[in-house]
Design an enzyme around this catalytic site. Structure first.
Site, short mmCIF file in Angstrom:
data_model
loop_
_atom_site.label_atom_id
_atom_site.label_comp_id
_atom_site.label_asym_id
_atom_site.label_seq_id
_atom_site.Cartn_x
_atom_site.Cartn_y
_atom_site.Cartn_z
N GLU A 148 4.41 -5.23 7.36
CA GLU A 148 3.60 -4.18 7.99
C GLU A 148 4.03 -3.87 9.42
O GLU A 148 3.95 -2.73 9.87
CB GLU A 148 2.11 -4.57 7.99
CG GLU A 148 1.43 -4.42 6.64
CD GLU A 148 1.59 -5.63 5.73
OE1 GLU A 148 2.40 -6.52 6.05
OE2 GLU A 148 0.89 -5.68 4.71
N ALA A 185 0.87 -1.18 0.00
CA ALA A 185 0.00 0.00 0.00
C ALA A 185 0.91 1.23 0.00
O ALA A 185 2.05 1.17 0.47
CB ALA A 185 -0.88 -0.01 1.23
N GLU A 210 -0.57 -9.38 -0.64
CA GLU A 210 -2.02 -9.64 -0.48
C GLU A 210 -2.72 -9.64 -1.84
O GLU A 210 -3.63 -10.44 -2.08
CB GLU A 210 -2.62 -8.59 0.46
CG GLU A 210 -2.11 -8.77 1.89
CD GLU A 210 -2.43 -7.58 2.80
OE1 GLU A 210 -2.01 -6.46 2.48
OE2 GLU A 210 -3.11 -7.78 3.82
N GLY A 229 0.60 -5.01 0.91
CA GLY A 229 -0.58 -5.08 0.04
C GLY A 229 -0.29 -5.76 -1.29
O GLY A 229 -1.20 -6.28 -1.93
N1 DAK Z 1 4.64 3.07 -0.73
C1 DAK Z 1 5.08 4.22 -1.29
N2 DAK Z 1 6.25 4.33 -1.95
C2 DAK Z 1 7.02 3.24 -2.03
C3 DAK Z 1 6.64 1.99 -1.46
C4 DAK Z 1 5.38 1.94 -0.79
N3 DAK Z 1 4.91 0.81 -0.24
N4 DAK Z 1 7.62 1.10 -1.70
C5 DAK Z 1 8.57 1.76 -2.40
N5 DAK Z 1 8.21 3.04 -2.60
C6 DAK Z 1 8.96 4.08 -3.30
C7 DAK Z 1 10.16 4.55 -2.46
O1 DAK Z 1 9.75 5.52 -1.52
C8 DAK Z 1 11.06 5.14 -3.55
O2 DAK Z 1 10.55 6.40 -3.92
P1 DAK Z 1 11.56 7.67 -4.20
O3 DAK Z 1 12.34 7.84 -2.95
O4 DAK Z 1 12.40 7.21 -5.37
O5 DAK Z 1 10.64 8.80 -4.53
C9 DAK Z 1 10.82 4.20 -4.71
O6 DAK Z 1 9.57 3.54 -4.46
C10 DAK Z 1 11.88 3.13 -4.86
O7 DAK Z 1 12.02 2.48 -3.61
P2 DAK Z 1 13.44 2.33 -2.85
O8 DAK Z 1 14.37 3.46 -3.19
O9 DAK Z 1 13.14 2.08 -1.42
O10 DAK Z 1 14.00 1.02 -3.56
P3 DAK Z 1 14.96 -0.09 -2.94
O11 DAK Z 1 15.33 -1.00 -4.06
O12 DAK Z 1 16.06 0.52 -2.12
O13 DAK Z 1 14.05 -0.91 -1.92
C11 DAK Z 1 12.00 -2.03 -1.20
C12 DAK Z 1 12.92 -1.64 -2.38
C13 DAK Z 1 10.75 -2.66 -1.79
C14 DAK Z 1 12.72 -3.04 -0.31
C15 DAK Z 1 11.67 -0.75 -0.37
O14 DAK Z 1 11.21 0.26 -1.26
C16 DAK Z 1 10.63 -0.98 0.67
O15 DAK Z 1 10.94 -1.53 1.74
N6 DAK Z 1 9.41 -0.53 0.40
C17 DAK Z 1 8.32 -0.59 1.35
C18 DAK Z 1 7.80 -1.99 1.45
C19 DAK Z 1 6.68 -2.08 2.47
O16 DAK Z 1 6.90 -1.75 3.66
N7 DAK Z 1 5.53 -2.51 2.03
C20 DAK Z 1 4.38 -2.62 2.89
C21 DAK Z 1 3.61 -1.36 2.78
S1 DAK Z 1 2.36 -1.35 4.04
C22 DAK Z 1 -4.30 -0.92 6.56
C23 DAK Z 1 -4.23 -0.50 5.24
C24 DAK Z 1 -3.29 -1.00 4.40
C25 DAK Z 1 -2.40 -1.93 4.84
C26 DAK Z 1 -2.47 -2.37 6.14
C27 DAK Z 1 -3.41 -1.87 6.99
N8 DAK Z 1 -5.22 -0.33 7.46
C28 DAK Z 1 -5.72 0.96 7.17
C29 DAK Z 1 -5.50 -0.93 8.71
C30 DAK Z 1 -1.34 -2.39 3.95
C31 DAK Z 1 -0.09 -2.01 4.28
C32 DAK Z 1 1.05 -2.14 3.39
O17 DAK Z 1 1.06 -2.69 2.32
#
Ligand code: DAK
Length: 258
Positions: A132, A64, A112, A109
């Protein structure tokens, strides 16, 4: 047609590609809305027999959109969660098979979203995870429910509590994906699977999907009763007659979705 997706139909396959590569295809509110619309099109277009869902660039979907979530109030967060869950349920429930072509990161997400597909094929580059808890939240688009059903309770909790990523081979071993292939073979493999499924009786394919999706949430006895109900439509179809007759006449069946 869409701002954040590519949508194309070729040889009866709908290709849905999340197209925000700069943000690793993160699921913004807009992407979620467009995914819902795209899969409604898949469901309603009589020319489409199956869909392949993938991501542009080096990610399937990295989760997300954190930048949209950071300032959300609790109530707005609940709304977003509901919207995401609705999209995942929609993909799972449409009448046609959806194959996830997991080309890179499938996190949060994104994992998911992959789990909402009927079948998941991973490229060797794919990485899966539910990170998360790193952000102080839990999976909110069905992950706490779908992941343990696929990989078991222990492994599901392991992934959700440690936030560790698993590579494609490990995802295969734990049952999170059905096949792992070289990156160049990913879409061709998914196309071959889609073509194979589309060569079968569509009413039977739809019934398999319904019976499995609903039955898995029930106890076995109730599930078998549900299966009995789900048998009705295919057994009453003209395609059933054609399939059985073709077998006896030693020729390929010609199904007409009737
Ligand atoms: N959201 C927004 N931007 C993201 C992103 C994300 N999930 N993942 C990556 N990006 C963006 C980065 O900010 C970066 O943007 P710039 O800085 O270039 O502007 C660009 O994509 C490239 O990412 P990185 O520079 O970080 O690239 P790396 O190769 O170094 O790393 C990575 C790749 C996938 C390991 C890293 O980007 C990362 O850890 N990303 C986040 C992964 C993550 O934590 N995913 C889970 C998201 S939370 C709920 C609602 C929804 C949900 C749960 C509950 N409720 C309301 C209760 C769902 C939650 C999720 O999915």
């Amino acid at each position: 047609m869409f701002e954040n997706l590519k949508y194309e139909v070729k040889d009866h396959i709908a290709y849905v590609t999340v197209n925000r590569p700069k943000a690793l295809n993160a699921l913004s509110k807009e992407v979620l809305d467009e995914l819902y619309q795209a899969f409604t099109m898949v469901d309603q277009d009589p020319e489409v027999g199956a869909a392949i869902l993938t991501g542009e660039g080096r990610a399937f979907v990295a989760g997300a959109d954190i930048s949209q979530m950071v300032d959300l109030s609790g109530i707005a967060g609940q709304d977003m969660m509901k919207q995401g869950a609705l999209v995942m349920n929609h993909i799972e429930e449409i009448s046609k098979p959806v194959i996830g072509a997991i080309n890179g990161f499938a996190l949060g997400g994104g994992c998911e979203l992959a789990m909402a597909c009927d079948i998941r094929i991973a490229s060797v580059n794919a990485k899966f995870g539910q990170p998360e808890v790193n952000l102080g939240i839990i999976p909110g688009f069905g992950g706490t429910q779908r992941l343990p059903r696929l990989v078991g309770k222990g492994m599901g909790k392991y992934m959700m509590m440690t936030a560790e990523m698993v590579n494609a081979q490990e995802a295969l071993r734990i049952g999170l994906v059905e096949k792992v292939v070289e990156a160049d073979d990913l879409i061709p493999t998914c196309e071959k699977i889609a073509q194979t499924i589309m060569s079968k009786a569509p009413i039977a394919i739809k019934a398999v999907k319904t019976a499995v999706n609903n039955g898995i949430m029930l106890d076995v006895k109730t599930g078998i009763a549900f299966e009995g109900e789900a048998c009705g439509a295919p057994f009453c179809s003209e395609d059933r007659k054609e399939g059985m007759t073709a077998f006896l006449e030693k020729r390929p069946a010609k199904f007409e979705n009737k």
